[in-house]
Design an enzyme around this catalytic site. Structure first.
Site, PDB file in Angstrom:
ATOM      1  N   LYS A  88       0.804  -1.240   0.000  1.00  0.00           N
ATOM      2  CA  LYS A  88       0.000   0.000   0.000  1.00  0.00           C
ATOM      3  C   LYS A  88       0.831   1.282   0.000  1.00  0.00           C
ATOM      4  CE  LYS A  88      -3.391  -1.226  -0.576  1.00  0.00           C
ATOM      5  NZ  LYS A  88      -3.774  -2.035  -1.791  1.00  0.00           N
ATOM      6  N   GLY A  90       2.294   2.487  -2.941  1.00  0.00           N
ATOM      7  CA  GLY A  90       2.359   3.093  -4.271  1.00  0.00           C
ATOM      8  C   GLY A  90       2.926   2.177  -5.341  1.00  0.00           C
ATOM      9  N   HIS A 143       7.098  -7.198  -2.507  1.00  0.00           N
ATOM     10  CA  HIS A 143       6.950  -6.668  -1.144  1.00  0.00           C
ATOM     11  C   HIS A 143       7.908  -7.384  -0.189  1.00  0.00           C
ATOM     12  CE1 HIS A 143       3.404  -4.410  -2.113  1.00  0.00           C
ATOM     13  NE2 HIS A 143       2.557  -5.421  -2.135  1.00  0.00           N
ATOM     14  N   SER A 173      -4.747   2.477   4.458  1.00  0.00           N
ATOM     15  CA  SER A 173      -4.967   1.891   3.131  1.00  0.00           C
ATOM     16  C   SER A 173      -4.995   0.360   3.216  1.00  0.00           C
ATOM     17  CB  SER A 173      -3.847   2.363   2.192  1.00  0.00           C
ATOM     18  OG  SER A 173      -3.989   1.792   0.928  1.00  0.00           O
TER      19      SER A 173
HETATM   20  S1  PPS Z   1      -0.489  -3.025  -3.161  1.00  0.00           S
HETATM   21  O1  PPS Z   1      -1.730  -3.820  -2.895  1.00  0.00           O
HETATM   22  O2  PPS Z   1       0.457  -3.172  -2.083  1.00  0.00           O
HETATM   23  O3  PPS Z   1       0.108  -3.339  -4.447  1.00  0.00           O
HETATM   24  O4  PPS Z   1      -0.997  -1.496  -3.167  1.00  0.00           O
HETATM   25  P1  PPS Z   1      -0.172  -0.266  -3.711  1.00  0.00           P
HETATM   26  O5  PPS Z   1      -0.329  -0.168  -5.152  1.00  0.00           O
HETATM   27  O6  PPS Z   1       1.218  -0.297  -3.165  1.00  0.00           O
HETATM   28  O7  PPS Z   1      -0.881   0.975  -2.991  1.00  0.00           O
HETATM   29  C1  PPS Z   1      -2.234   1.317  -3.236  1.00  0.00           C
HETATM   30  C2  PPS Z   1      -2.417   2.742  -2.752  1.00  0.00           C
HETATM   31  O8  PPS Z   1      -1.804   3.651  -3.685  1.00  0.00           O
HETATM   32  C3  PPS Z   1      -2.783   4.580  -4.110  1.00  0.00           C
HETATM   33  N1  PPS Z   1      -2.498   5.030  -5.487  1.00  0.00           N
HETATM   34  C4  PPS Z   1      -2.371   6.333  -5.823  1.00  0.00           C
HETATM   35  N2  PPS Z   1      -2.424   7.461  -5.088  1.00  0.00           N
HETATM   36  C5  PPS Z   1      -2.298   8.640  -5.743  1.00  0.00           C
HETATM   37  N3  PPS Z   1      -2.120   8.746  -7.077  1.00  0.00           N
HETATM   38  C6  PPS Z   1      -2.064   7.634  -7.855  1.00  0.00           C
HETATM   39  N4  PPS Z   1      -1.909   7.769  -9.167  1.00  0.00           N
HETATM   40  C7  PPS Z   1      -2.175   6.360  -7.229  1.00  0.00           C
HETATM   41  N5  PPS Z   1      -2.166   5.081  -7.664  1.00  0.00           N
HETATM   42  C8  PPS Z   1      -2.362   4.294  -6.590  1.00  0.00           C
HETATM   43  C9  PPS Z   1      -4.092   3.791  -4.012  1.00  0.00           C
HETATM   44  O9  PPS Z   1      -5.215   4.640  -4.098  1.00  0.00           O
HETATM   45  C10 PPS Z   1      -3.882   3.148  -2.655  1.00  0.00           C
HETATM   46  O10 PPS Z   1      -3.943   4.090  -1.582  1.00  0.00           O
HETATM   47  P2  PPS Z   1      -5.295   4.460  -0.775  1.00  0.00           P
HETATM   48  O11 PPS Z   1      -4.836   5.334   0.363  1.00  0.00           O
HETATM   49  O12 PPS Z   1      -5.904   3.190  -0.294  1.00  0.00           O
HETATM   50  O13 PPS Z   1      -6.163   5.225  -1.731  1.00  0.00           O
END
Ligand code: PPS
Length: 336
Positions: A88, A90, A143, A173
């Protein structure tokens, strides 16, 4: 001569009781501190969907210890790129950015394949076969903790991009993701998940250890450290840093395209980028969305004052020797 009066004796007895209570409270506090992020708790909980392997929690049915143990022998090419994140933080965002950099911002060139296929996880089954036969440049995400990584990566072959996010927003998240993802146990409530996270009793284990461990080994690798918050605040300059780290050459217009197609709004509407196409057996799309809020500071809507104090205390203690700082609110300036 000193003669104790009854009130003196009562006071002394009170003080002794208080001392004992404080020492008991102190040792309970100590135990809690010790329990926070102790990997030992992982295998002992009723959370049947996590399996502890060499002190690291894997998800049964998704990962296997045998697959994970093979990773360290992967042969690395100089052109390989590994994106490493605590869950979670990015990951999907970095997958989108890198996919677009590779096609110089041309979003139509990425529309035939999911980002998760372009940049697969190394810890899932069959990854080795795919990895060996894939053409260069190979992009992978993980991860996993540092100890499982290919040995050659630790000898400056290939490149690593580590993306970190402030852990309070990670926790929130991840809480939502546990309700949304069918392979993870649904938390009873936020408090329940808070405890799990603080103990590192989740996939990815302890946030503090993950970040600290990877960061402390950065000089052994070709390593780029990025934060989610920098990406939120100034995506274009992050994209420029990544482009130069990878030795790619994009025109200003192409950079604009990468940035434009990596915004939260555009990714949310792009099925190749947002996990909407992942089957309902894995992700329950009725319970939420992968692209949930994408903001800094959502933790304020969830943490109680007591949870926040406890988190801050753990953070101070565990991060005291680490030269990293995080942005906790949208208005905080970028300091490093
Ligand atoms: S995972 O399951 O570990 O692969 O998740 P991961 O991709 O690392 O993290 C998901 C969170 O990243 C946010 N996200 C973004 N935020 C802002 N801008 C962009 N473009 C973007 N892309 C992904 C996504 O909304 C998740 O965060 P939260 O706080 O839940 O919204």
């Amino acid at each position: 001569m000193c003669q104790n009066t009854l009130p003196d004796l009562i006071k002394a007895a009170d003080l002794q009781v208080k001392d004992r209570q404080e020492s008991h409270a102190h040792s309970k506090e100590r135990q809690r501190e010790m329990a926070e992020c102790s990997n030992k708790s992982s295998g002992e909980t009723p959370d049947h969907k996590l399996i502890s392997h060499r002190g690291f929690n894997l998800i049964s049915g998704i990962h296997s210890p045998e697959v994970v143990d093979k990773i360290q022998n992967f042969e690395i090419r100089d052109s390989d790129v590994f994106v490493i994140t605590y869950p979670k933080s990015g990951t999907i965002w970095m997958q989108q950015i890198l996919s677009l950099i590779e096609v110089k911002g041309d979003v139509t060139a990425t529309s035939n394949q999911l980002n998760s296929e372009r940049m697969p996880w190394i810890e899932v089954s069959d990854s080795e076969k795919q990895f060996v036969s894939a053409p260069s440049p190979r992009f992978r995400v993980s991860h996993l903790s540092y100890k499982f990584m290919p040995l050659e990566l630790k000898q400056k072959k290939g490149k690593v991009i580590y993306v970190a996010r402030n852990p309070k927003d990670v926790l929130v998240s991840y809480y939502h993701f546990h309700k949304y993802a069918n392979m993870l146990e649904t938390p009873k409530d936020f408090d329940d998940f808070f405890e799990k996270f603080m103990k590192g009793n989740v996939y990815g284990n302890c946030w503090f250890e993950h970040v600290k461990n990877w960061y402390s080994h950065k000089d052994e690798m070709n390593f780029l450290y990025i934060t989610y918050e920098e990406m939120i605040k100034d995506l274009r300059s992050v994209v420029e840093r990544i482009t130069s780290f990878l030795g790619r050459d994009l025109t200003p217009q192409q950079l604009n395209e990468v940035v434009e197609h990596s915004t939260f709004k555009n990714m949310k509407n792009n099925p190749q980028a947002n996990y909407q196409l992942v089957s309902i057996t894995m992700l329950n799309h009725e319970q939420g969305a992968f692209m949930r809020k994408g903001i800094i500071g959502d933790w304020r809507n969830y943490f109680t004052v007591a949870q926040n104090e406890r988190f801050d205390e753990a953070y101070q203690q565990k991060m005291k020797d680490v030269p990293l700082s995080f942005i906790w609110d949208m208005n905080d300036p970028i300091t490093s």
